[in-house]
Design a protein around this motif. Structure first.
Motif, PDB file in Angstrom:
ATOM      1  N   LYS A   9       0.832  -1.199   0.000  1.00  0.00           N
ATOM      2  CA  LYS A   9       0.000   0.000   0.000  1.00  0.00           C
ATOM      3  C   LYS A   9       0.874   1.260   0.000  1.00  0.00           C
ATOM      4  CE  LYS A   9      -4.123   1.809   2.327  1.00  0.00           C
ATOM      5  NZ  LYS A   9      -4.829   2.128   1.084  1.00  0.00           N
ATOM      6  N   TYR A  10       1.991   1.173   0.691  1.00  0.00           N
ATOM      7  CA  TYR A  10       2.948   2.285   0.720  1.00  0.00           C
ATOM      8  C   TYR A  10       4.337   1.754   0.380  1.00  0.00           C
ATOM      9  CZ  TYR A  10      -0.749   4.575   3.389  1.00  0.00           C
ATOM     10  OH  TYR A  10      -1.951   5.109   3.788  1.00  0.00           O
ATOM     11  N   VAL A  12       8.290   3.446   0.241  1.00  0.00           N
ATOM     12  CA  VAL A  12       9.215   4.571   0.372  1.00  0.00           C
ATOM     13  C   VAL A  12      10.597   4.037   0.067  1.00  0.00           C
ATOM     14  CG1 VAL A  12      10.143   6.374   1.857  1.00  0.00           C
ATOM     15  CG2 VAL A  12       7.766   5.616   2.145  1.00  0.00           C
ATOM     16  N   SER A  86       7.465   9.445  -8.035  1.00  0.00           N
ATOM     17  CA  SER A  86       6.611   9.521  -6.845  1.00  0.00           C
ATOM     18  C   SER A  86       5.179   9.836  -7.269  1.00  0.00           C
ATOM     19  CB  SER A  86       7.105  10.621  -5.893  1.00  0.00           C
ATOM     20  OG  SER A  86       8.384  10.310  -5.392  1.00  0.00           O
ATOM     21  N   VAL A  88       0.779   7.967  -6.859  1.00  0.00           N
ATOM     22  CA  VAL A  88      -0.030   6.810  -6.462  1.00  0.00           C
ATOM     23  C   VAL A  88      -0.273   5.980  -7.723  1.00  0.00           C
ATOM     24  CG1 VAL A  88      -2.172   5.975  -5.455  1.00  0.00           C
ATOM     25  CG2 VAL A  88      -1.141   8.091  -4.595  1.00  0.00           C
ATOM     26  N   THR A 108      -1.137   2.172  -4.632  1.00  0.00           N
ATOM     27  CA  THR A 108       0.161   2.074  -3.952  1.00  0.00           C
ATOM     28  C   THR A 108       0.796   3.451  -3.998  1.00  0.00           C
ATOM     29  OG1 THR A 108       0.504  -0.246  -4.548  1.00  0.00           O
ATOM     30  CG2 THR A 108       2.474   1.061  -4.026  1.00  0.00           C
ATOM     31  N   ARG A 109       1.021   4.023  -2.830  1.00  0.00           N
ATOM     32  CA  ARG A 109       1.646   5.348  -2.779  1.00  0.00           C
ATOM     33  C   ARG A 109       3.151   5.168  -2.760  1.00  0.00           C
ATOM     34  NH1 ARG A 109       0.269  10.504  -1.879  1.00  0.00           N
ATOM     35  NH2 ARG A 109      -1.885   9.919  -1.432  1.00  0.00           N
ATOM     36  N   LEU A 110       3.793   5.537  -3.852  1.00  0.00           N
ATOM     37  CA  LEU A 110       5.251   5.414  -3.996  1.00  0.00           C
ATOM     38  C   LEU A 110       5.900   6.759  -3.730  1.00  0.00           C
ATOM     39  CD1 LEU A 110       7.870   3.962  -4.937  1.00  0.00           C
ATOM     40  CD2 LEU A 110       7.267   4.624  -7.267  1.00  0.00           C
ATOM     41  N   THR A 111       6.845   6.775  -2.803  1.00  0.00           N
ATOM     42  CA  THR A 111       7.605   7.986  -2.505  1.00  0.00           C
ATOM     43  C   THR A 111       9.077   7.700  -2.758  1.00  0.00           C
ATOM     44  OG1 THR A 111       6.013   8.595  -0.802  1.00  0.00           O
ATOM     45  CG2 THR A 111       8.135   9.739  -0.769  1.00  0.00           C
TER      46      THR A 111
ATOM     47  N   GLY B  41      -8.067   9.854  -0.456  1.00  0.00           N
ATOM     48  CA  GLY B  41      -7.294   8.691  -0.035  1.00  0.00           C
ATOM     49  C   GLY B  41      -7.859   7.350  -0.472  1.00  0.00           C
TER      50      GLY B  41
END
Lengths: 113, 112
Positions: A9-10, A12, A86, A88, A108-111, B41
């Motif tokens: 989901k995340y 980093v 970066s 989503v 999926t939040r990619l940072t 979100g």
């Protein structure tokens, strides 16, 4: 039952790393997609697959490589991550192509640091 | 390729008022026009769609109208409620190409 799921989901990570995002759908759909949603919320298609075959590649850098081991899975591998990656990333699926409802995964939040 | 323009980009309405979002597309062969809602979100989810053999479709407080000649379609939300606050996307898929071009999104804020 989750229809379209994505992991993680995340995410980093540091610039230059390689990472993968996995997607699975249990809807029996033939078509799967990857979308990128940037900070301005624009939703842009990256790839679409129909029955495991690549149909659309929307001028995405070749650092991005999708892989569909079977009809229910469409994974995304990204090499040499850059700051501009970066975003989503959403996976989606639909029955018989784009003229039907798209079911999206949770994103999926990619940072990239 | 398909061009989809969506207006306005932001919209604030008082609770109970109506909201209208409009999309214009370029490919006259397009025949399917969905609208998606994305809460903060969360993932985009289909709220209503229309095919080109009809000019209007309604589902409770939500309606979509289609003008094929002018190549535009609109989302109408009546009696807006705070839970309608979200980003709304139109789309114009290209049949046979497995490709969906989304509009640029409209951020709707319903003020209680």
């Amino acid at each position: 039952d989750t229809a379209v799921s994505q992991t993680p989901k995340y995410l980093v990570t540091q610039m230059g790393n390689d990472k993968s995002i996995k997607c699975e759908q249990n809807l029996g759909h033939d078509t799967m997609y990857w979308y990128k949603q940037d900070s301005k919320k624009f939703l842009k298609i990256m790839f679409s697959y129909n029955n495991k075959e690549l149909i659309i590649n929307e001028t995405v850098p070749n650092r991005f490589s999708p892989k569909s081991p079977d009809k229910a899975h469409l994974n995304l591998h990204i090499n040499s991550l850059e700051l501009g990656d970066s975003a989503v990333y959403f996976c989606a699926s639909s029955r018989d192509g784009s003229y039907n409802e798209q079911f999206f995964g949770p994103g999926t939040r990619l940072t990239v640091l | 390729g398909e061009n989809v323009e969506q207006h306005p980009s932001t919209l604030s309405v008082q609770e109970g008022d109506s909201a209208v979002i409009k999309c214009t597309y370029s490919d006259s062969a397009s025949n399917y026009f969905p609208w998606y809602k994305q809460e903060l979100g969360k993932r985009p989810q289909l709220i209503i769609d229309i095919r080109s053999n009809v000019g209007e479709k309604k589902d409770q407080r939500i309606a979509v109208t289609l003008n094929k000649t002018a190549k535009h379609f609109s989302l109408h939300i009546t009696e807006t409620q705070p839970e309608d606050s979200a980003v709304y996307f139109c789309a114009a898929p290209k049949e046979g190409y497995q490709k969906v071009t989304f509009g640029t999104g409209t951020k709707l804020q319903v003020i209680p």
